[in-house]
Structure formats: structure tokens, C-alpha cells
Design a protein around this motif. Structure first.
Motif, PDB file in Angstrom:
ATOM      1  N   CYS A  68       0.812  -1.217   0.000  1.00 56.06           N
ATOM      2  CA  CYS A  68       0.000   0.000   0.000  1.00 56.06           C
ATOM      3  C   CYS A  68       0.839   1.256   0.000  1.00 56.06           C
ATOM      4  O   CYS A  68       0.370   2.332   0.354  1.00 56.06           O
ATOM      5  N   GLY A  69       2.137   1.131  -0.398  1.00 58.76           N
ATOM      6  CA  GLY A  69       2.973   2.302  -0.536  1.00 58.76           C
ATOM      7  C   GLY A  69       3.765   2.645   0.702  1.00 58.76           C
ATOM      8  O   GLY A  69       4.309   3.740   0.794  1.00 58.76           O
ATOM      9  N   SER A  70       3.855   1.718   1.687  1.00 64.91           N
ATOM     10  CA  SER A  70       4.631   2.000   2.903  1.00 64.91           C
ATOM     11  C   SER A  70       6.024   1.436   2.834  1.00 64.91           C
ATOM     12  O   SER A  70       6.803   1.599   3.778  1.00 64.91           O
ATOM     13  N   TYR A  80      -2.618  -1.450  -3.337  1.00 68.74           N
ATOM     14  CA  TYR A  80      -4.012  -1.678  -2.991  1.00 68.74           C
ATOM     15  C   TYR A  80      -4.393  -0.786  -1.829  1.00 68.74           C
ATOM     16  O   TYR A  80      -3.562  -0.355  -1.024  1.00 68.74           O
ATOM     17  N   SER A  81      -5.677  -0.510  -1.731  1.00 71.03           N
ATOM     18  CA  SER A  81      -6.202   0.255  -0.615  1.00 71.03           C
ATOM     19  C   SER A  81      -6.998  -0.670   0.294  1.00 71.03           C
ATOM     20  O   SER A  81      -7.163  -1.852   0.004  1.00 71.03           O
ATOM     21  N   SER A  82      -7.516  -0.150   1.381  1.00 75.33           N
ATOM     22  CA  SER A  82      -8.272  -0.979   2.321  1.00 75.33           C
ATOM     23  C   SER A  82      -9.527  -1.540   1.673  1.00 75.33           C
ATOM     24  O   SER A  82     -10.060  -2.542   2.129  1.00 75.33           O
ATOM     25  N   SER A  83     -10.005  -0.915   0.618  1.00 74.14           N
ATOM     26  CA  SER A  83     -11.215  -1.397  -0.046  1.00 74.14           C
ATOM     27  C   SER A  83     -10.928  -2.481  -1.072  1.00 74.14           C
ATOM     28  O   SER A  83     -11.844  -3.002  -1.693  1.00 74.14           O
ATOM     29  N   GLY A  84      -9.674  -2.815  -1.273  1.00 77.76           N
ATOM     30  CA  GLY A  84      -9.332  -3.826  -2.257  1.00 77.76           C
ATOM     31  C   GLY A  84      -9.065  -3.273  -3.635  1.00 77.76           C
ATOM     32  O   GLY A  84      -8.780  -4.023  -4.554  1.00 77.76           O
ATOM     33  N   ARG A 126       2.474   6.638  -2.084  1.00 80.95           N
ATOM     34  CA  ARG A 126       3.371   6.863  -0.938  1.00 80.95           C
ATOM     35  C   ARG A 126       3.625   8.350  -0.854  1.00 80.95           C
ATOM     36  O   ARG A 126       4.255   8.926  -1.722  1.00 80.95           O
ATOM     37  N   ARG A 127       3.156   9.017   0.228  1.00 86.19           N
ATOM     38  CA  ARG A 127       3.230  10.464   0.340  1.00 86.19           C
ATOM     39  C   ARG A 127       4.089  10.810   1.548  1.00 86.19           C
ATOM     40  O   ARG A 127       3.828  10.358   2.670  1.00 86.19           O
ATOM     41  N   SER A 160      -0.355  10.610   4.603  1.00 83.16           N
ATOM     42  CA  SER A 160       0.363   9.467   5.163  1.00 83.16           C
ATOM     43  C   SER A 160       0.503   8.367   4.131  1.00 83.16           C
ATOM     44  O   SER A 160      -0.133   8.390   3.076  1.00 83.16           O
ATOM     45  N   ASN A 161       1.369   7.373   4.472  1.00 83.34           N
ATOM     46  CA  ASN A 161       1.523   6.210   3.608  1.00 83.34           C
ATOM     47  C   ASN A 161       0.191   5.485   3.453  1.00 83.34           C
ATOM     48  O   ASN A 161      -0.718   5.611   4.287  1.00 83.34           O
ATOM     49  N   CYS A 162       0.124   4.643   2.386  1.00 85.46           N
ATOM     50  CA  CYS A 162      -1.072   3.841   2.098  1.00 85.46           C
ATOM     51  C   CYS A 162      -2.288   4.718   1.782  1.00 85.46           C
ATOM     52  O   CYS A 162      -3.427   4.271   1.925  1.00 85.46           O
ATOM     53  N   THR A 163      -2.050   5.950   1.357  1.00 80.75           N
ATOM     54  CA  THR A 163      -3.149   6.821   0.954  1.00 80.75           C
ATOM     55  C   THR A 163      -3.149   6.953  -0.570  1.00 80.75           C
ATOM     56  O   THR A 163      -2.149   7.365  -1.152  1.00 80.75           O
ATOM     57  N   GLN A 164      -4.250   6.596  -1.166  1.00 81.21           N
ATOM     58  CA  GLN A 164      -4.363   6.688  -2.629  1.00 81.21           C
ATOM     59  C   GLN A 164      -4.898   8.071  -3.011  1.00 81.21           C
ATOM     60  O   GLN A 164      -5.939   8.480  -2.520  1.00 81.21           O
ATOM     61  N   ILE A 165      -4.156   8.767  -3.858  1.00 81.54           N
ATOM     62  CA  ILE A 165      -4.618  10.036  -4.425  1.00 81.54           C
ATOM     63  C   ILE A 165      -4.597   9.882  -5.943  1.00 81.54           C
ATOM     64  O   ILE A 165      -3.537   9.627  -6.522  1.00 81.54           O
TER      65      ILE A 165
END
Length: 912
Positions: A68-70, A80-84, A126-127, A160-165
């Protein structure tokens, strides 16, 4: 509301060699025109890539799996995000600096692809607070396709990490020419970005490539009968031959253009001209005719179903009569009606049958022509011949008779007489003087001739022989010599001569009457005039004509005589020159020396006198004076600076230099010692190019810009030379969306119509979304859609310019009620008064329905009107003929846009 999306630079990558085996290509077909990929089943490995996808840089890319970009590990990721929700991800690091992903396609539609819409989500996973700006550069191998606006990069932010933009990128490619069977691809290339900070994970998701179907064009050749009409799918009625187009829409919503070549078949007409004999008859259209008729007409149906009108012109032939006038020569015969005639005849009558079978009476007249007699009298010259009746005659003849044939074939008797004329001879004796000429028989002679013979023709055309004898008498020549002095004259041939002459001539006649020429040879001895200018120095003398002179003289004249006895006049002028005197004033500075006449002087001098002899001239007197000036020098320093070059004292310097110079005072002695330091700044200014984009306007350096422009700014160093030139390209994108409904503008409930968006700014726009979603095809991002409404609705469209300027437009649409009420009249009056002239059903709609069957029957059950055109009613006629008053049956079927039909049967009364 308008939103400006940031536009930035992208890092381009050059892929020099690809060794990965190519995968299959997604086939675009007529039925499969959209490709989508959301990567939700991607696991972050090469083997797990979706079909038609490949990573062209596998040799330098590490498979990382899902994340998730961490993670800081560079390589291939399935983010992937928490929603899959997953994306095709990439993290540049170490050996994974270069990344290229490719999806491939093939055109299996059977026709050229002219337009595509490409869209995808650019995602940052990854932000961090600081770091590189990473992005993707999109490329394609489709010729002429500019996909640069699909490239995108994103600077790190504070999420933060694991954030999709995600950022949506969409582009419509037009004017393409992808031929059937041709393959093409799209590539996403990534890289490190700038040179400091941690890398950011980036990805692509929701890739959609949509085939915009081009209008399919077909050509239809059709025809109608004269007086009929043709109606297209939009209800347009055509009654004349012409070419026109009709645009339909397929079930998939694509335009289908039908090009009609409409031909109006002419009304076929034929005219029959026939003849009968008097007493006979002819049956036409069921009627028997025994007399001449004109313009009888009957109507038939041709093989193509159109009317054919036949016109009969009947002629009744009476008995024919004619006259034969014939001519024969005496002794011949003429056959008429089985009898041979040898003498003149008049008024012989015979009866025959003509080509039409009718009687023909012929009257015969015959003329017998007697033979013709004629005499020919001819003349020739001796030696010639004359041909008569095939015989050549050279001597005189009398009474020769010949029988000939005239143009009409009769005998002609000709008597021939011939006379022969003998030739004439003569001699001409002529005399001319030498230099003259004589022309004889077209030839000019200048010398004596004997026995020249010329042949001439007499007025009768016979030969005349003339012999020429020509004598040429010569002329005498002589010379007369004479001598005179200049100023004298000599008379010759009545002319006075004063100068030399050897061409003057006098002509005298000799005893034979020819000219005798005397030439003058005259010599003129000159009388000389001369001026003698002499000079002497003061104290000298000069002797002229026995006289001694010591003073200046002017105009002294002496008369002398030449050896030829002619006068010679000399004028004498004498100049006496005084001795020249020169004063030499010299100046030196203190400490210098001056050399004069071999002597060195360092102190002031006055009045030193010297005589100088001058070869072949008078002596020269020189007086010498010398002045000595004092010296008081001063030292100065100066600095000169320039860009690329510096100017000092008339000189151009291109490099640093030190110049030492001495200045003099007005007396020429040292006054100032100068040291000049020259500095030249030779470095070229740096050039930097920047881009910036504004939506509608942009403030830059305190100035508001509303149109595209390039602003240049030059920075200077401490000495004023250009150091940095910055070119800033200002791109202003104008977006002002407006929605409109058309085709039709006022739709009924359930009637399809077109809603389109247009940018009143000058830029093309890419549609992002049509709302409400239930009305529209979610994959259709065209600037127009075709919908239908059952209730009032507000339609919204969201679109962006290529640079990211966004705008929203809305349109409230209230469809008209779709009323299916129909009234069929039971009577009509086609009398041309403009009221109730046509029998047609009255539908409470102005369109959005079709008459699929409309027939009218007469009392015999014959169809006298048939049409599927809702604007084409029955006008009370059949095949151009007005029908009688009465009751007629009809059947009408009407289909509505919801697919339902209504049928009407009944009777209508025609009243005139």
C-alpha cells in the motif's frame, strides 16, 4: 465553478532495447469497441500481469508483490487500498530507475479507426513531507497521435503512507488512420524525477481505451415515377432527381450515413404515326377510326411500374398521283409501264399500287433530243502540237470532223481547223562607255559582248529570237601636280583649294564621247608660328635673335623664313626668378636634441643662415630657429569594463588587458602617464525555459495575462552584462461550457434527442462525466450523447481542457407530453381553395411517429393511393386523373416511438 489542475513537467525515458516476448493484442471489433482494465486482480508479478500487458524493462525491475505504498523497496508493485482497489504500481529505486509498461491492440473492425478516447487514473500511493516528483510519460506508435497531455507527475505532499490520491487523465485522439489488421500500443514510462529526497510510489489504474465509431457510409441508387415522391427517415420529401444524404443511428449509437442517388423516372411517352387508305379503318384503345386523327392518347403501365402514355396520329391516304418527265437522245428508247418509246410523248397515264397499299396514278412525258454540231478553230506556234480527239497535230489542218458524246449522253459532231505561226528573228547592236551597263533579256552586261541570243514571245505567244552585239568604249586618266605656301590658294576645276589635296578630280569628254578624268595633287607648305618661354635666375642673361636680355620680357616677335621659302614667326617670353628664402622654426622638449645642417643643438637658437645650391635651379636660402620647452609629467589610473568586448582609445578588446599610455600637452611634451585596466566579461548568459498555465487568466510578475504569450526576463551581473535569460511560456486555457439540446430541440416524452457540450473558449475539452449517470453510457466520453426523457431532468456535464482547466455546465430539459390522439376525417373537398384539400389523418403530434401504411380504395377495390409518408395525403386523383365524387375506403396504420401501432379502417367521402 471552474477548477485549475496543476500542470508540470515529466521525465522522458529512452528505451533502447526490448527483449521481452510480445504478448497477444486486444482485438477491437465492430461489436467490441471498448477496452477497460482496473488491475484489481493484479498481484505485483510479471506472470500476474493482465492479458495484453507487458513490462518492457523486466531485466532491471524487481517483482515486489502487493503493498500500500509503505515500503521503500523499488520495483513492480500491485498497490491496494483498504477497499481492495488495486493499481499497476511502480517505485523507482536503485536499479529500478526505468519502468515501461505497454498494452497492445489490433484493429479487427474491418475498417479504419479514425478516433479513440484514452483515459486512466494517475495515482500516488506513498506520500511524504519531501522528496522527488515522480510521474509517467505516455507514448504511442499511432502516426500523428499527440498524447503528451496524458503524461502526468505529482509532487509529494503531507498525506500518510497507504493513501491513494488519483488524478483522472483523459484525451480524445482524432484524425487517425489505423488500417484494418494494424497493431498499435500505449506505453506508460516512469523514472526517478528530481535528484534529491525519497522516491514516491506511483501507479496507473482504470485504463479505458474506447473506439469511437466513424459514420458508416453506404450509397443507394433508387428511383421513383414521375409525379411520385420519396421520403427519408427524417420525413424529408423529394420529388426531383438529386443526390442527398440521410443520417441514421445504429443500435450501438453510431451514425450510419446513406447517400441516396434519386432518379425520377420520366413519364414515358410514345407517338405512333400510321397510315391507312381511304375506305379502310383502325382500332385504337377500343375505338374504330376511319378518318385522319391527331393526338389520340392511351395510358399503360411500363415494365418499371410507371405510367406510359401512347399518342396516335392517324392519316387516311387518298389516291396518290405523280408525273414522270424523261429525256432520251435521238435513236434511243425509254421503257414505261412495259412499253419502249423512241419518239417524244405527252400525257401517257398508268395505274400502280403504292407502298401503303393505296392506288397511285402516274403520268408519263418523254422528250427526244437531236444531235449537236460544233466547230473548233485553234492556232499554235511552229514546233508546237495540238491534240484533238486523241490525235496530236503539228501542221495546219482544215475540216477534221469528230463525233463526241454530250453530258446528257447524246451525240455531238465537232469540226476542227488548225493554223501554225513561224518564229521571228532580229539583231541588236549597242555601244556603252566604260563604267556603264546594258540590260538584255533580264541580264546586265558591263563588258563588250558578241552574239548573245535571247528568246522572247510575240503577242501571239510564238518565239522571237534576238541577237545582241555590245561595244564598251574606255576612258582616259591623268594627274596635275601643284605646290603653295600656307595661307595661299590654288584654283582647280573652278574650286579654290588652301590645303593639301590629292583626291579632287575634273571630268572631260574625249572624242568618243566618254569621260576623261584628271586628278589634282596639291601640296601646301606650312608657315610656322611658335612661342618660346624661357627663365633665368636673378643675375643671369639670355640671348634671342641676336639680343641679350637680363630682365623679364613678354611678346618679343621675330620673323624668320623656312627652307621652303615660307614664313616662320617666333614669339619670345623671358622670366627672371629671385633667390628663394625659407624660415625653419623647430621645437624640442627639455632634454631632447635637434640636428640641423650636421650640427646637434640642445639649447635655443635664432637666425642661423645657410645657402643651398639647387641643381638646374636657383640657390635656396634657409634661416633656422630652435625653441626648447620644459617638461612636468603626471601619473593617472583608469578601469574599463565591457560585455564580450570593451572599447578604449579607438581600439576593441575581447580579453582582459592592461594599457599604458602617455598623453602630451599642447606643446607636444609629456604631460600625463596613464595606466588603463581593461576587463572583458565573455561568458554567454544561461537560458532557462519555464511553462505555467492559467485558467482564463494568470498573474505573473505583477501583470495579468489572458492569452498565450512568452515572457522573457534578463538578469544582469555586477558589471551589467546579461547573466540569465528566463523564457516563461504562459499558457492560458479558456473554458466556458454550454449545454444544448438538438435533433430535436423540443423532444417529446420518450423521444431520443441529442445533448451536446461546447466550449465557448478556444480550446478543445475532454468530457469527464455526464450526469445523472442513469441516463448516460458511463463509457461514452464524447462531447455529445443521445438520450430520451420521460420526466423533466437537469442534465450536467463535467469537462476539462488538455491543461487541466475544469468547468461544469447544466441544462434543464422538460419533455413535451406524447399525445397519441388521432382523428381521421370522413370527408374532404379537393377543390383547390386551400381548405380540406387533402385526405390525411390528423395526429396530435408534429413528429415522433410514422405512417407505415396508408391506402385508399375505389369502389372496385383498386388501390388508388398508397404512401408511407406522413406528410403525403390523398389529393383526390389517381394517375393524374381527377376522381369522381363518392365514397372511398381506406386503411391507415400508424407506429409510435414506443413501438406501439394503431390501425384505422373506414370510408371517406370525396366532395368537390
Amino acid at each position: 465553478m471552474k477548477i485549475s489542475l496543476h500542470n508540470s513537467f515529466f521525465l522522458l525515458f529512452l528505451i533502447s532495447c526490448f527483449t521481452i516476448k510480445a504478448k497477444a493484442q486486444f482485438p477491437f471489433t465492430a461489436a467490441n469497441s471498448i477496452y477497460t482494465q482496473n488491475f484489481n486482480s493484479f498481484n505485483g508479478t510479471f506472470a500476474g500481469l493482465p492479458q495484453y500487458w507487458t513490462i518492457l524493462t523486466q531485466a532491471s525491475i524487481t517483482e515486489r508483490g502487493t503493498g500500500c505504498g509503505s515500503d521503500n523497496s523499488g520495483g513492480l508493485w500491485a498497490y491496494y487500498s483498504s477497499s481492495g482497489e488495486r493499481a499497476l504500481g511502480y517505485l523507482p529505486s536503485g536499479t529500478s530507475d526505468t519502468f515501461v509498461a505497454q498494452v497492445s491492440f489490433v484493429n479487427n473492425t474491418g475498417s479504419a479507426i479514425n478516433s479513440l478516447r484514452v483515459s486512466y487514473n494517475f495515482e500516488t500511493w506513498r506520500r511524504v513531507a519531501s522528496g522527488r516528483t515522480n510521474g509517467f510519460t505516455v507514448t504511442t506508435n499511432i502516426p500523428g497521435a499527440n498524447v503528451s497531455s496524458l503524461s502526468h507527475s505529482q509532487a509529494p505532499g503531507t498525506a500518510s503512507n497507504c493513501t491513494q490520491i488519483a488524478t483522472l487523465k483523459s484525451l480524445v485522439l482524432s484524425n487517425l488512420n489505423i488500417q484494418p489488421g494494424q497493431t498499435f500500443y500505449f506505453r506508460w514510462g516512469g523514472g526517478r524525477g528530481n535528484s534529491s529526497g525519497a522516491s514516491n510510489g506511483i501507479g496507473i489504474d482504470n485504463v479505458t481505451i474506447e473506439l469511437f465509431c466513424p459514420p458508416k457510409s453506404t450509397t443507394v441508387d433508387t428511383s421513383i415515377c414521375f409525379g411520385s415522391s420519396f421520403t427519408d427517415s427524417h420525413g424529408n420529401v423529394y420529388t426531383s432527381s438529386q443526390n442527398f444524404s440521410d443520417t441514421l443511428q445504429t443500435a450501438a449509437g453510431c451514425d450510419s450515413v446513406v447517400h441516396y442517388n434519386l432518379t425520377v423516372l420520366p413519364l414515358i411517352t410514345d407517338t405512333i404515326d400510321t397510315i391507312i387508305c381511304a375506305g379502310q379503318s383502325l382500332v385504337f384503345n377500343g375505338i374504330t377510326y376511319t378518318t385522319s386523327q391527331a393526338g389520340l392518347m392511351d395510358t399503360f403501365v411500363s415494365a418499371r411500374g410507371c405510367d406510359s402514355i401512347v399518342t396516335l396520329n392517324l392519316t387516311v391516304m387518298n389516291q396518290l398521283s405523280s408525273t414522270i418527265n424523261a429525256t432520251i437522245c435521238q435513236g434511243q428508247s425509254y421503257l414505261f409501264n412495259g412499253i419502249n418509246y423512241t419518239s417524244s410523248q405527252s400525257g401517257i397515264v398508268a395505274h400502280f399500287t403504292a407502298a401503303g397499299g393505296c392506288d397511285s396514278v402516274v403520268t408519263f412525258n418523254l422528250i427526244v433530243t437531236p444531235p449537236i454540231t460544233h466547230t473548233i478553230n485553234a492556232a499554235i506556234c511552229q514546233g508546237q502540237s495540238y491534240t484533238f480527239n486523241g490525235t496530236a497535230y503539228t501542221s495546219a489542218q482544215t475540216g477534221i470532223v469528230a463525233s463526241l458524246t454530250t453530258a446528257s449522253g447524246c451525240d455531238s459532231i465537232v469540226t476542227f481547223n488548225l493554223s501554225v505561226s513561224p518564229p521571228i528573228t532580229n539583231t541588236v547592236n549597242a555601244t556603252i562607255c566604260q563604267g556603264q551597263s546594258y540590260t538584255f533579256n533580264g541580264i546586265t552586261y558591263t563588258g563588250s559582248q558578241t552574239g548573245i541570243i535571247g528568246n522572247f514571245s510575240t503577242p501571239a505567244g510564238c518565239d522571237s529570237i534576238v541577237t545582241l552585239n555590245l561595244t564598251v568604249n574606255g576612258y582616259l586618266t591623268g594627274t596635275q601636280n601643284a605646290v603653295i605656301c600656307q595661307g595661299q590658294t590654288y584654283l582647280f576645276n573652278g574650286i579654290a583649294y588652301t590645303g593639301n589635296n590629292n583626291t579632287a578630280q575634273d571630268t572631260v569628254q574625249n572624242a568618243a564621247g566618254c569621260d576623261s578624268i584628271i586628278t589634282l595633287n596639291l601640296i601646301v607648305n606650312p608657315s610656322y608660328q611658335h612661342t618660346l618661354n624661357e627663365s633665368i635666375c636673378q643675375g643671369q642673361s639670355y640671348t634671342f635673335n641676336g639680343n641679350v636680355y637680363t630682365t623679364p620680357q613678354s611678346g618679343v616677335v621675330a620673323n624668320l623664313q623656312t627652307v621652303n621659302g615660307c614664313d616662320s614667326i617666333v614669339t619670345f617670353n623671358l622670366a627672371v626668378h629671385p633667390l628663394p628664402t625659407t624660415v625653419l622654426n623647430a621645437t624640442i622638449c627639455q632634454g631632447q636634441s635637434y640636428t640641423y645642417n650636421g650640427v646637434v643643438y640642445t639649447t635655443p637658437q635664432t637666425g642661423i643662415t645657410t645657402f643651398y645650391p639647387v641643381p638646374q635651379g636657383c640657390d635656396s636660402l634657409v634661416i633656422f630657429n630652435l625653441a626648447v620647452l620644459p617638461v612636468n609629467p603626471v601619473t593617472q589610473s583608469e578601469s574599463v569594463k565591457g560585455c564580450f568586448e570593451a572599447q578604449y582609445d579607438g581600439m576593441t578588446y575581447y580579453q582582459n588587458a592592461t594599457v599604458r599610455d602617455t598623453l602630451f600637452n599642447q606643446n607636444g611634451c609629456d604631460s600625463v602617464y596613464k595606466i588603463v585596466t581593461i576587463e572583458v566579461f565573455n561568458r554567454q548568459p544561461s537560458v532557462r525555459n519555464k511553462d505555467t498555465t492559467g485558467c482564463g487568466e494568470l498573474w505573473f510578475n505583477g501583470t495579468r495575462y489572458t492569452q498565450n504569450t512568452v515572457v522573457s526576463d534578463t538578469l544582469k551581473n555586477e558589471i551589467g552584462c546579461d547573466s540569465l535569460i528566463v523564457h516563461t511560456a504562459i499558457n492560458i486555457e479558456h473554458i466556458d461550457l454550454v449545454l444544448s439540446a438538438a435533433d430535436p430541440q423540443d423532444p417529446y416524452e420518450g423521444e431520443p434527442f441529442r445533448v451536446a457540450v461546447e466550449n465557448r473558449g478556444q480550446h478543445a475539452v475532454n468530457v469527464i462525466r455526464w450526469l445523472p449517470e442513469y441516463l448516460f453510457d458511463p463509457y461514452n466520453r464524447l462531447n455529445y450523447q443521445r438520450i430520451s426523457l420521460d420526466n423533466p431532468e437537469t442534465v450536467v456535464v463535467i469537462a476539462t481542457t488538455p491543461g487541466g482547466c475544469l468547468d461544469t455546465a447544466s441544462l434543464y430539459i422538460e419533455p413535451r407530453a406524447y399525445n397519441k390522439d388521432i382523428v381521421v376525417p370522413n370527408a374532404f373537398t379537393p377543390n383547390g381553395d386551400g381548405k380540406n384539400d387533402v385526405f390525411i389523418p390528423f395526429v396530435n403530434l408534429d413528429r415522433a411517429y410514422s405512417i407505415i401504411d396508408f391506402k385508399v380504395y375505389n369502389r372496385y377495390g383498386q388501390v388508388i393511393h398508397a404512401s408511407a409518408n406522413r406528410s403525403h395525403g390523398w389529393d383526390g386523383s389517381f394517375n393524374g386523373k381527377v376522381q369522381d365524387n363518392g365514397v372511398y375506403a381506406y386503411i391507415i396504420r400508424i407506429r409510435f416511438i414506443d413501438g406501439t401501432e394503431q390501425q384505422f379502417k373506414g370510408e371517406v367521402t370525396l366532395i368537390r
